[in-house]
Design a protein around this motif. Structure first.
Motif, PDB file in Angstrom:
ATOM      1  N   ALA A  24     -26.483   1.928  58.503  1.00  0.00           N
ATOM      2  CA  ALA A  24     -26.900   2.162  57.117  1.00  0.00           C
ATOM      3  C   ALA A  24     -25.698   2.545  56.253  1.00  0.00           C
ATOM      4  N   LEU A  25     -24.819   3.367  56.784  1.00  0.00           N
ATOM      5  CA  LEU A  25     -23.619   3.765  56.054  1.00  0.00           C
ATOM      6  C   LEU A  25     -22.738   2.557  55.756  1.00  0.00           C
ATOM      7  N   TYR A  82     -23.669  -0.598  55.331  1.00  0.00           N
ATOM      8  CA  TYR A  82     -24.240  -1.417  54.262  1.00  0.00           C
ATOM      9  C   TYR A  82     -24.206  -0.698  52.914  1.00  0.00           C
ATOM     10  N   GLU A  83     -24.347   0.622  52.920  1.00  0.00           N
ATOM     11  CA  GLU A  83     -24.252   1.366  51.662  1.00  0.00           C
ATOM     12  C   GLU A  83     -22.848   1.277  51.081  1.00  0.00           C
ATOM     13  N   ARG A  84     -21.830   1.380  51.921  1.00  0.00           N
ATOM     14  CA  ARG A  84     -20.445   1.257  51.448  1.00  0.00           C
ATOM     15  C   ARG A  84     -20.204  -0.141  50.877  1.00  0.00           C
ATOM     16  N   ASP A 137     -22.473  -2.158  49.539  1.00  0.00           N
ATOM     17  CA  ASP A 137     -23.198  -2.256  48.273  1.00  0.00           C
ATOM     18  C   ASP A 137     -22.449  -1.530  47.155  1.00  0.00           C
ATOM     19  N   ARG A 138     -21.889  -0.349  47.464  1.00  0.00           N
ATOM     20  CA  ARG A 138     -21.123   0.379  46.458  1.00  0.00           C
ATOM     21  C   ARG A 138     -19.905  -0.416  46.007  1.00  0.00           C
ATOM     22  N   LYS A 190     -21.081  -3.357  43.756  1.00  0.00           N
ATOM     23  CA  LYS A 190     -21.666  -2.982  42.471  1.00  0.00           C
ATOM     24  C   LYS A 190     -20.640  -2.482  41.465  1.00  0.00           C
TER      25      LYS A 190
END
Length: 134
Positions: free
Chosen positions: A59-60, A62-64, A66-67, A70
């Motif tokens: 999860a970390l 994919y969050e990185r 996405d950040r 964006k």
């Protein structure tokens, strides 16, 4: 006296047999009697625990990602045509959305195509790139 003694052979505990060797021998002896409890259950436990441990890591990741995707500055957004010079949104497009309109319309449009009459066309290659012909 019989030819062989009825007692089973056990090595004498010498200085050469360390604690780890004795534990290993005991584990191998018990493993034959209880294979699932001593091998299968720990294996399944490690797999399940690993799954729970790796879920936050994935999860970390994919969050990185996405950040990173964006974060666009005003100039980059203007250069890409996402925002006009006055700050309003320019061209709105979603590359993942291919079907325009209703899904049923698209389904019937694809079903109306004649799939028996088609012609195979080769893709144009760059200069110097092999085209796969013999």
């Amino acid at each position: 006296m019989p030819a062989f003694q009825s007692k089973t052979f056990r090595r004498a505990a010498t200085e050469s047999s360390s604690l780890s060797e004795r534990i290993g021998a005991l584990y191998r002896a018990r493993l034959a009697r209880h294979p699932f409890i001593l091998f299968g259950l720990p294996f399944i436990t490690v797999i399940v625990a690993g799954s729970f441990a790796l879920t936050p890591a994935a999860a970390l990741r994919y969050e990185r990602y996405d950040r990173k995707v964006k974060q666009l500055s005003q100039e980059e957004a203007f250069d890409l045509g996402l925002k006009g010079p006055d700050g309003e949104a320019g061209i709105k497009r979603n590359p993942r959305r291919r079907i325009v309109g209703d899904e049923k319309e698209e389904y019937y449009r694809l079903m109306a195509k004649d799939l028996d009459q088609w012609e195979q066309k080769r893709v144009e290659r760059f200069k110097g790139e092999p085209d796969g012909r013999l």
